[in-house]
Design a protein around this motif. Sequence first.
Motif, PDB file in Angstrom:
ATOM      1  N   GLU A  85      39.349  51.362  49.917  1.00 27.86           N
ATOM      2  CA  GLU A  85      37.902  51.408  50.635  1.00 27.86           C
ATOM      3  C   GLU A  85      37.859  50.257  51.264  1.00 27.86           C
ATOM      4  N   ALA A  86      38.318  49.116  50.884  1.00 25.90           N
ATOM      5  CA  ALA A  86      38.457  47.980  51.788  1.00 25.90           C
ATOM      6  C   ALA A  86      39.255  47.970  52.940  1.00 25.90           C
ATOM      7  N   VAL A  87      40.308  48.682  53.066  1.00 25.31           N
ATOM      8  CA  VAL A  87      41.081  49.083  54.369  1.00 25.31           C
ATOM      9  C   VAL A  87      40.403  50.089  55.202  1.00 25.31           C
ATOM     10  N   TRP A  88      39.466  50.973  54.479  1.00 23.66           N
ATOM     11  CA  TRP A  88      38.727  51.787  55.314  1.00 23.66           C
ATOM     12  C   TRP A  88      37.455  50.923  56.136  1.00 23.66           C
ATOM     13  N   ILE A  89      37.015  50.124  55.422  1.00 24.00           N
ATOM     14  CA  ILE A  89      36.000  49.261  55.838  1.00 24.00           C
ATOM     15  C   ILE A  89      36.269  48.388  57.101  1.00 24.00           C
ATOM     16  N   ALA A  90      37.795  48.016  57.086  1.00 22.89           N
ATOM     17  CA  ALA A  90      38.267  47.207  57.901  1.00 22.89           C
ATOM     18  C   ALA A  90      38.410  48.142  59.329  1.00 22.89           C
ATOM     19  N   ARG A 114      50.516  42.492  52.363  1.00 20.73           N
ATOM     20  CA  ARG A 114      51.246  42.623  51.137  1.00 20.73           C
ATOM     21  C   ARG A 114      50.777  41.413  50.009  1.00 20.73           C
ATOM     22  N   SER A 115      50.625  40.332  50.366  1.00 18.97           N
ATOM     23  CA  SER A 115      50.344  39.253  49.662  1.00 18.97           C
ATOM     24  C   SER A 115      48.928  39.186  48.889  1.00 18.97           C
ATOM     25  N   HIS A 116      47.779  39.656  49.774  1.00 16.00           N
ATOM     26  CA  HIS A 116      46.395  39.848  49.212  1.00 16.00           C
ATOM     27  C   HIS A 116      46.290  41.292  48.414  1.00 16.00           C
ATOM     28  N   THR A 117      46.800  42.082  49.107  1.00 20.26           N
ATOM     29  CA  THR A 117      47.092  43.613  48.169  1.00 20.26           C
ATOM     30  C   THR A 117      47.551  43.231  46.899  1.00 20.26           C
ATOM     31  N   ALA A 118      48.516  42.515  46.562  1.00 19.49           N
ATOM     32  CA  ALA A 118      49.180  42.045  45.071  1.00 19.49           C
ATOM     33  C   ALA A 118      48.159  41.152  44.579  1.00 19.49           C
ATOM     34  N   GLN A 119      47.542  40.142  45.126  1.00 22.39           N
ATOM     35  CA  GLN A 119      46.674  39.313  44.545  1.00 22.39           C
ATOM     36  C   GLN A 119      45.410  39.937  44.025  1.00 22.39           C
ATOM     37  N   ALA A 120      45.008  41.019  44.982  1.00 23.78           N
ATOM     38  CA  ALA A 120      43.630  41.758  44.542  1.00 23.78           C
ATOM     39  C   ALA A 120      43.925  42.551  43.143  1.00 23.78           C
ATOM     40  N   ILE A 121      45.204  43.225  43.240  1.00 23.17           N
ATOM     41  CA  ILE A 121      45.767  44.203  41.984  1.00 23.17           C
ATOM     42  C   ILE A 121      45.671  42.997  40.972  1.00 23.17           C
ATOM     43  N   ARG A 122      46.271  41.695  40.982  1.00 18.15           N
ATOM     44  CA  ARG A 122      46.232  40.755  39.975  1.00 18.15           C
ATOM     45  C   ARG A 122      44.789  40.415  39.413  1.00 18.15           C
ATOM     46  N   LYS A 123      43.856  40.452  40.374  1.00 19.36           N
ATOM     47  CA  LYS A 123      42.565  40.069  40.055  1.00 19.36           C
ATOM     48  C   LYS A 123      41.778  41.145  39.432  1.00 19.36           C
ATOM     49  N   GLY A 124      42.431  42.380  39.371  1.00 16.51           N
ATOM     50  CA  GLY A 124      41.556  43.420  38.757  1.00 16.51           C
ATOM     51  C   GLY A 124      41.239  44.663  39.629  1.00 16.51           C
ATOM     52  N   ALA A 125      41.428  44.213  41.081  1.00 15.84           N
ATOM     53  CA  ALA A 125      41.122  45.593  41.988  1.00 15.84           C
ATOM     54  C   ALA A 125      41.841  46.836  41.560  1.00 15.84           C
ATOM     55  N   THR A 126      41.389  48.026  41.571  1.00 13.77           N
ATOM     56  CA  THR A 126      42.006  49.233  41.646  1.00 13.77           C
ATOM     57  C   THR A 126      42.672  49.665  42.985  1.00 13.77           C
ATOM     58  N   GLN A 127      43.339  50.534  42.870  1.00 12.63           N
ATOM     59  CA  GLN A 127      44.021  51.183  44.080  1.00 12.63           C
ATOM     60  C   GLN A 127      42.746  51.541  45.212  1.00 12.63           C
ATOM     61  N   HIS A 128      41.888  52.327  44.198  1.00  6.99           N
ATOM     62  CA  HIS A 128      40.554  52.926  45.126  1.00  6.99           C
ATOM     63  C   HIS A 128      40.038  51.933  46.007  1.00  6.99           C
ATOM     64  N   GLU A 129      39.654  50.592  45.339  1.00  9.77           N
ATOM     65  CA  GLU A 129      38.876  49.622  45.896  1.00  9.77           C
ATOM     66  C   GLU A 129      39.615  49.162  47.007  1.00  9.77           C
ATOM     67  N   ILE A 130      41.192  48.905  46.945  1.00  3.84           N
ATOM     68  CA  ILE A 130      41.909  48.695  48.108  1.00  3.84           C
ATOM     69  C   ILE A 130      41.814  49.373  49.078  1.00  3.84           C
ATOM     70  N   ILE A 144      38.213  41.253  50.605  1.00  8.65           N
ATOM     71  CA  ILE A 144      37.944  40.911  51.559  1.00  8.65           C
ATOM     72  C   ILE A 144      39.178  40.470  52.360  1.00  8.65           C
ATOM     73  N   ALA A 145      39.935  39.669  51.863  1.00  3.89           N
ATOM     74  CA  ALA A 145      41.194  39.114  52.679  1.00  3.89           C
ATOM     75  C   ALA A 145      42.138  40.462  52.923  1.00  3.89           C
ATOM     76  N   VAL A 146      42.092  41.336  52.020  1.00  2.92           N
ATOM     77  CA  VAL A 146      42.920  42.825  52.292  1.00  2.92           C
ATOM     78  C   VAL A 146      42.337  43.444  53.567  1.00  2.92           C
ATOM     79  N   ALA A 147      40.890  43.597  53.665  1.00  2.41           N
ATOM     80  CA  ALA A 147      40.532  44.201  54.970  1.00  2.41           C
ATOM     81  C   ALA A 147      40.942  43.359  55.886  1.00  2.41           C
ATOM     82  N   VAL A 148      40.420  42.133  56.148  1.00  2.00           N
ATOM     83  CA  VAL A 148      40.655  41.059  57.238  1.00  2.00           C
ATOM     84  C   VAL A 148      42.075  41.220  57.581  1.00  2.00           C
ATOM     85  N   ALA A 149      42.944  41.309  56.674  1.00  2.00           N
ATOM     86  CA  ALA A 149      44.417  41.355  57.026  1.00  2.00           C
ATOM     87  C   ALA A 149      44.972  42.495  57.681  1.00  2.00           C
TER      88      ALA A 149
END
Length: 113
Positions: free
Chosen positions: A83-88, A65-81, A50-55
Amino acid sequence: MKSKQLYPEASLALSAKRSSLAPEIAEAFRNFSQAVFKEGALPEKTKQLIAVAVAHVTQCPYCIRSHTAQAIRKGATQHEIIEAVWIAAEMQAGGAVSHSKLAIDEMESLEEA
C-alpha cells in the motif's frame, strides 16, 4: 578486471570505504539517520513505511531493500508495504497531472502572443 555493475552489491567494505573518505560527514549522516527514524510523534513502523514509499519515488534500489527490511522488522505487513508503494505511485503520477497546468499555461500564453 572487475566487472562493473549498475548497482554493486551493498557491503560493509563499501560502507567502510565511504566512511573512511569522509568520516565526519559519515558520522553526522549516521547520527541524523538514527534521529530521524527513532520513535517520536510517529511510530518507527510508520517512519519506515514512509521511507519505503519515498524510496520508490526516488528509485533508490538500496533504499527500497533496506527500508522494506526495516519496515518488516518494525512490524509492517506485506500488505502495508505494498500500500505504501501504491501511495508513492499515486503521488508521483499525481504530480505529473497537477504539473500539466504549467504546460497548459504555456500553451495559452503562446496562443495569446
